[in-house]
Design an enzyme around this catalytic site. Structure first.
Site, PDB file in Angstrom:
ATOM      1  N   TYR A 297       0.963  -1.429  -0.068  1.00 23.08           N
ATOM      2  CA  TYR A 297      -0.065  -0.070   0.110  1.00 23.08           C
ATOM      3  C   TYR A 297       0.871   1.232  -0.050  1.00 23.08           C
ATOM      4  O   TYR A 297       1.595   1.323   0.769  1.00 23.08           O
ATOM      5  CB  TYR A 297      -0.801   0.040   1.229  1.00 23.08           C
ATOM      6  CG  TYR A 297      -2.069   0.938   0.937  1.00 23.08           C
ATOM      7  CD1 TYR A 297      -3.220   0.358   0.619  1.00 23.08           C
ATOM      8  CD2 TYR A 297      -2.042   2.159   1.533  1.00 23.08           C
ATOM      9  CE1 TYR A 297      -4.390   1.442   0.741  1.00 23.08           C
ATOM     10  CE2 TYR A 297      -3.070   3.038   1.490  1.00 23.08           C
ATOM     11  CZ  TYR A 297      -4.267   2.826   1.114  1.00 23.08           C
ATOM     12  OH  TYR A 297      -5.366   3.373   1.030  1.00 23.08           O
ATOM     13  N   TYR A 341      -5.730   5.207  -7.233  1.00 26.69           N
ATOM     14  CA  TYR A 341      -5.942   5.371  -5.647  1.00 26.69           C
ATOM     15  C   TYR A 341      -7.418   4.880  -5.717  1.00 26.69           C
ATOM     16  O   TYR A 341      -8.332   5.352  -5.627  1.00 26.69           O
ATOM     17  CB  TYR A 341      -5.717   6.725  -5.163  1.00 26.69           C
ATOM     18  CG  TYR A 341      -5.985   6.742  -3.637  1.00 26.69           C
ATOM     19  CD1 TYR A 341      -5.189   5.949  -2.672  1.00 26.69           C
ATOM     20  CD2 TYR A 341      -7.048   7.436  -3.174  1.00 26.69           C
ATOM     21  CE1 TYR A 341      -5.623   6.122  -1.411  1.00 26.69           C
ATOM     22  CE2 TYR A 341      -7.467   7.584  -1.940  1.00 26.69           C
ATOM     23  CZ  TYR A 341      -6.521   6.764  -0.927  1.00 26.69           C
ATOM     24  OH  TYR A 341      -6.786   7.159   0.484  1.00 26.69           O
TER      25      TYR A 341
END
Length: 388
Positions: A297, A341
């Protein structure tokens, strides 16, 4: 499940379908429509029909409830529906929830989804706005009055300490940005397709909050991503090779806060990801040398370095060199810096493609992929593998 013992979830469920909308800065359609498009695409990929679905999982900060998405997607009766809290920390936990439901017989086919207009609508990067009072929001009262108003400002505090502790410069973060953007450049689905960057370009990008530059921060995206989870046994009868959930875990550190734990004894690590790392290793029996691809991430580049260190890929302060030397294929879709995103859900989809052998940046012989969710908050992680 215990944080001190191996759990029994591994090998009992698999991701069998992935589907996404286009990734853009202005989708021109509602978040509900984005969610439904992604769900239908994932079901088509899995070779399943809406009528096969009996479970739905998403994030708490989602405007499209499970029941509404099910109705709009033509899905019938549901025996399981669930939401996971803490923003991007929920990504891998949605798959864990689905796998738990499948493994216990609560549901047979569960869809995990995430959809938002994060660029043209609510922009999470703009910080705390119109927030209702809550117990967990009390911690923000210690930071907001002093100007720490956005996620970038919160992460910058830890990033500055990390550089100081290990005698590094902000260039250390640039290696993550360069690798992500190089992979995005060859990924037609990525927003930054065809646009790699260099370390010099990273260093020339404007400051957001020192020591974070523009190219250290993930982009803002409109779009949707969905995943379909079912049992390993049923997966074998479906058209796509399954991505088996080898291990799944959630983690919160002691006295965990949401990106503002500035009074912790050590700001150079991510205790919540340490909890996840230990549980994934206990359950899977796999160590750093057994992982073929890392999908980490990357809302902010410093936290990618800290994750590598929490998982033991390298020692404290060594992750920048580890990334620069490309010792582990990393974020082969371009990550949230380069592709989109989507709170980490698109990273899980990339892990599935790697195991299927269909990634645009395919790693030869990839059989075990580590995926992580958002850091600085209670989080989650997965180890996905091939069947057999």
């Amino acid at each position: 499940m215990s944080i001190r013992a191996r759990d029994g979830l591994g090998g009992r469920a698999a991701i069998v379908g992935i589907g996404a909308t286009d990734f853009s800065k202005d989708s021109g359609r509602s978040e509900l429509r984005l969610a439904v498009e992604a769900v239908r695409a994932a079901l088509d990929d899995a070779g399943l029909a809406p009528a096969d679905v009996d479970g739905m999982v998403t994030f708490t900060m989602d405007t499209s409830p499970e029941i509404t998405v099910a109705q709009a997607a033509g899905i019938g009766e549901l025996s399981f529906f669930s939401r996971v809290h803490y923003g991007g920390g929920a990504a891998c936990a949605t798959v864990q929830q689905a796998a738990l439901a499948v493994a216990t017989g609560v549901a047979e086919v569960v869809v995990c989804y995430r959809a938002f207009n994060e660029r043209s609508g609510r922009r999470f990067g703009s910080g705390v706005r119109h927030r209702e009072p809550s117990a967990e929001g009390v911690a923000l009262g210690w930071t907001l009055p002093f100007g720490l108003l956005t996620p970038a400002s919160w992460v910058a505090m830890a990033a500055q300490r990390y550089l100081h502790a290990y005698g590094l410069t902000p260039e250390a973060f640039g290696h993550v940005a360069v690798v992500d953007r190089r992979h995005a450049a060859t990924n037609p689905a990525a927003y930054f397709h065809g646009r790699p960057i260099t370390l010099d370009e990273h260093a020339a990008s404007r400051w957001i909050v020192e020591p974070l530059r523009l190219l250290d921060c993930c982009q803002e995206t409109d779009g949707g991503q969905a995943l379909v989870v079912t049992s390993v046994e049923r997966a074998r009868d479906l058209p796509r090779p399954p991505a088996v959930v080898v291990a799944a875990a959630q983690g919160a550190g002691r006295a965990q806060q949401q990106m503002t734990g500035f009074y912790d004894s050590d700001l150079t690590g991510l205790p919540e990801m340490g909890v996840v790392a230990r549980q994934l290793r206990r359950t899977s029996g796999l160590g750093p040398d057994d992982i073929d691809v890392g999908i980490l991430y990357d809302h902010f580049t410093p936290f990618v370095l800290m994750q590598l260190e929490e998982f033991g890929f390298c020692g404290p302060g060594e992750a920048a060199d580890f990334v620069a030397e490309e010792r582990l294929p990393l974020n082969t879709h371009g990550g949230q810096l380069g592709e989109a995103y989507l709170h980490g859900m698109n990273g899980i989809a990339e892990a599935v493609r790697q195991l299927r052998g269909t990634s645009v940046n395919q790693v030869a012989g990839a059989e075990r992929v580590l995926v992580t969710a958002g850091t600085g908050v209670p989080t989650s992680g997965l180890v996905l593998g091939t069947d057999g």
